[in-house]
Design a protein around this motif. Sequence first.
Motif, PDB file in Angstrom:
ATOM      1  N   GLY A  80      -0.169   3.911 121.083  1.00 18.29           N
ATOM      2  CA  GLY A  80       0.903   4.835 120.733  1.00 18.29           C
ATOM      3  C   GLY A  80       0.951   6.111 121.536  1.00 18.29           C
ATOM      4  N   ILE A  81       0.397   6.101 122.761  1.00 17.43           N
ATOM      5  CA  ILE A  81       0.498   7.286 123.624  1.00 17.43           C
ATOM      6  C   ILE A  81       1.768   7.152 124.460  1.00 17.43           C
ATOM      7  N   SER A  82       2.637   8.115 124.378  1.00 18.09           N
ATOM      8  CA  SER A  82       3.921   8.051 125.073  1.00 18.09           C
ATOM      9  C   SER A  82       3.731   8.106 126.581  1.00 18.09           C
ATOM     10  N   ASP A  83       4.773   7.703 127.304  1.00 17.22           N
ATOM     11  CA  ASP A  83       4.721   7.748 128.771  1.00 17.22           C
ATOM     12  C   ASP A  83       4.468   9.172 129.260  1.00 17.22           C
ATOM     13  N   GLU A  84       5.121  10.130 128.618  1.00 12.94           N
ATOM     14  CA  GLU A  84       4.946  11.527 129.024  1.00 12.94           C
ATOM     15  C   GLU A  84       3.507  11.975 128.801  1.00 12.94           C
ATOM     16  N   ASP A  85       2.943  11.603 127.630  1.00 16.68           N
ATOM     17  CA  ASP A  85       1.562  11.993 127.351  1.00 16.68           C
ATOM     18  C   ASP A  85       0.569  11.245 128.235  1.00 16.68           C
ATOM     19  N   GLY A 118     -12.577  17.842 118.661  1.00 16.41           N
ATOM     20  CA  GLY A 118     -11.853  17.042 119.639  1.00 16.41           C
ATOM     21  C   GLY A 118     -10.399  17.465 119.724  1.00 16.41           C
ATOM     22  N   ARG A 119      -9.845  17.423 120.930  1.00 18.13           N
ATOM     23  CA  ARG A 119      -8.427  17.697 121.129  1.00 18.13           C
ATOM     24  C   ARG A 119      -7.864  16.692 122.122  1.00 18.13           C
ATOM     25  N   SER A 120      -6.679  16.185 121.834  1.00 23.18           N
ATOM     26  CA  SER A 120      -6.028  15.258 122.755  1.00 23.18           C
ATOM     27  C   SER A 120      -4.567  15.124 122.361  1.00 23.18           C
ATOM     28  N   VAL A 121      -3.874  14.205 123.033  1.00 28.94           N
ATOM     29  CA  VAL A 121      -2.442  14.006 122.826  1.00 28.94           C
ATOM     30  C   VAL A 121      -2.187  13.173 121.568  1.00 28.94           C
ATOM     31  N   GLN A 122      -0.932  13.071 121.202  1.00 26.58           N
ATOM     32  CA  GLN A 122      -0.534  12.236 120.063  1.00 26.58           C
ATOM     33  C   GLN A 122      -0.948  10.790 120.313  1.00 26.58           C
ATOM     34  N   GLN A 123      -1.518  10.158 119.284  1.00 25.30           N
ATOM     35  CA  GLN A 123      -2.000   8.782 119.437  1.00 25.30           C
ATOM     36  C   GLN A 123      -2.298   8.168 118.079  1.00 25.30           C
ATOM     37  N   THR A 124      -2.512   6.863 118.084  1.00 27.96           N
ATOM     38  CA  THR A 124      -2.928   6.137 116.895  1.00 27.96           C
ATOM     39  C   THR A 124      -4.332   5.596 117.120  1.00 27.96           C
ATOM     40  N   LEU A 125      -5.213   5.850 116.168  1.00 27.78           N
ATOM     41  CA  LEU A 125      -6.596   5.384 116.226  1.00 27.78           C
ATOM     42  C   LEU A 125      -6.809   4.336 115.143  1.00 27.78           C
ATOM     43  N   SER A 126      -7.196   3.138 115.549  1.00 27.79           N
ATOM     44  CA  SER A 126      -7.289   2.018 114.607  1.00 27.79           C
ATOM     45  C   SER A 126      -8.643   1.327 114.698  1.00 27.79           C
ATOM     46  N   ARG A 127      -9.066   0.811 113.554  1.00 28.53           N
ATOM     47  CA  ARG A 127     -10.197  -0.110 113.495  1.00 28.53           C
ATOM     48  C   ARG A 127      -9.705  -1.352 112.770  1.00 28.53           C
ATOM     49  N   GLY A 128      -9.198  -2.302 113.567  1.00 27.16           N
ATOM     50  CA  GLY A 128      -8.653  -3.537 113.036  1.00 27.16           C
ATOM     51  C   GLY A 128      -9.716  -4.612 112.915  1.00 27.16           C
ATOM     52  N   PRO A 129      -9.330  -5.801 112.445  1.00 30.17           N
ATOM     53  CA  PRO A 129     -10.313  -6.881 112.242  1.00 30.17           C
ATOM     54  C   PRO A 129     -11.106  -7.227 113.489  1.00 30.17           C
ATOM     55  N   ASP A 130     -10.445  -7.300 114.660  1.00 35.25           N
ATOM     56  CA  ASP A 130     -11.160  -7.666 115.885  1.00 35.25           C
ATOM     57  C   ASP A 130     -12.200  -6.617 116.256  1.00 35.25           C
ATOM     58  N   SER A 175      -8.766   0.494 109.195  1.00 31.20           N
ATOM     59  CA  SER A 175      -8.086   1.789 109.184  1.00 31.20           C
ATOM     60  C   SER A 175      -7.138   1.888 110.365  1.00 31.20           C
ATOM     61  N   SER A 176      -6.106   2.703 110.187  1.00 27.41           N
ATOM     62  CA  SER A 176      -5.170   3.022 111.260  1.00 27.41           C
ATOM     63  C   SER A 176      -4.600   4.399 110.971  1.00 27.41           C
ATOM     64  N   THR A 177      -4.791   5.340 111.896  1.00 28.27           N
ATOM     65  CA  THR A 177      -4.378   6.723 111.679  1.00 28.27           C
ATOM     66  C   THR A 177      -3.502   7.188 112.835  1.00 28.27           C
ATOM     67  N   ARG A 178      -2.324   7.664 112.517  1.00 34.79           N
ATOM     68  CA  ARG A 178      -1.415   8.236 113.509  1.00 34.79           C
ATOM     69  C   ARG A 178      -1.536   9.746 113.441  1.00 34.79           C
ATOM     70  N   LEU A 179      -1.942  10.383 114.546  1.00 35.36           N
ATOM     71  CA  LEU A 179      -2.126  11.820 114.605  1.00 35.36           C
ATOM     72  C   LEU A 179      -1.031  12.447 115.450  1.00 35.36           C
ATOM     73  N   GLU A 180      -0.321  13.415 114.894  1.00 35.26           N
ATOM     74  CA  GLU A 180       0.718  14.110 115.657  1.00 35.26           C
ATOM     75  C   GLU A 180       0.123  14.747 116.906  1.00 35.26           C
ATOM     76  N   THR A 181      -1.036  15.347 116.725  1.00 34.84           N
ATOM     77  CA  THR A 181      -1.844  15.877 117.820  1.00 34.84           C
ATOM     78  C   THR A 181      -3.291  15.775 117.383  1.00 34.84           C
ATOM     79  N   VAL A 182      -4.162  15.396 118.284  1.00 34.62           N
ATOM     80  CA  VAL A 182      -5.585  15.378 117.960  1.00 34.62           C
ATOM     81  C   VAL A 182      -6.121  16.797 118.115  1.00 34.62           C
ATOM     82  N   ASP A 183      -6.543  17.376 117.002  1.00 32.32           N
ATOM     83  CA  ASP A 183      -7.126  18.719 117.004  1.00 32.32           C
ATOM     84  C   ASP A 183      -8.033  18.786 115.790  1.00 32.32           C
ATOM     85  N   LEU A 184      -9.215  18.251 115.917  1.00 32.16           N
ATOM     86  CA  LEU A 184     -10.008  17.952 114.726  1.00 32.16           C
ATOM     87  C   LEU A 184     -11.431  18.485 114.742  1.00 32.16           C
TER      88      LEU A 184
END
Length: 347
Positions: free
Chosen positions: A35-40, A61-73, A117-126
Amino acid sequence: MPYPRTIAWDVSTATVPDALERYLIAMADIYEVSGISDEDQANFYNHMRSTLSAVGGIGTGRSVQQTLSRGPDLLRRSSVDGLNLVINRSATVGEYDRRSAQAMPGALQIRDFGRLSSTRLETVDLLAIMVPRNLAPPPLLGPEMHGRILSPELPGVRLVKGQMKILAQEAAELSDAALDAAIQSLLLVIGRVAGIETSIGSPEISTIQGTVRRLAVDFIETRLDAGDVAFGPADIAAAAGVSRATLYRSFERVGGVNRFVQERRLHHARQALRQRIDLKPSIAEIAWSYGFTSVSHFNRLFRERFGYPPSEVPPAGPQPHIVLSDGPIRHDLLSDWLAEIGSTEPM
């Protein structure tokens, strides 16, 4: 301490052209990033600073907008397991064991690395605390806790946020003992804010029980590493130089010594499954080598612990063409550290 005590970098595509690719590879054992945009992507940046100890780590941590997931695989192949406590300064939305949750900026979220889990962060600033499973308070790893969000308006959350911020800033200057104590204190406060009643024994009792656990865990890991699984509570107690009753009391906070040994047997068996070549040795051989009396018994316990059968553990994948040790982004060091202290003394 074989792992680095502090890991830090501040990079962008302006300074490291392949920063995004390195970030994706370094994060692969912790989160699937999407979920990182072309611009990001064109203007990608990542800042991270973590200080690690023998009981847990704290960082920013700081970074661009993204989705962080821990899926079955990822859960099947990842060596990362434990507790992740996160405060993000922007809003997040996600799913945790397929339950939807939204967090306003500044909320405290409890996550179990061993669950979906799957988390969509507007901006990573955590701000984040990471603790391996065997060192985390078991009540914070209950299924009902995964994905739980504690409002930033709660006084207890404001207290935790302030403590985490100060500790993240000062952690590198603290002694190992002071950092360990600070992280354990934060876990206690977070547990209380989440409504978990925990008791604290006298310092003398805690010290004695900690020594017993450390001796017991050293014995357990040494035997499992050597493939010698013919031991029980009496052998562990003898190695620690205490009675069985004292051994049992020392492991009460982590669900008992038998549960701990079973957890470590399953952990070692999973590692052996990942290292197989052409499906050899067989699941039955691995089960037997780690003390499980039958394949069906092993399959049941394995599925209960990890959420999937042993047959679905994938082999270790091919190495990426990027050599992370030559680059500035080293999230893989966090994975290695978690795996290493994941076999040490429980709290």
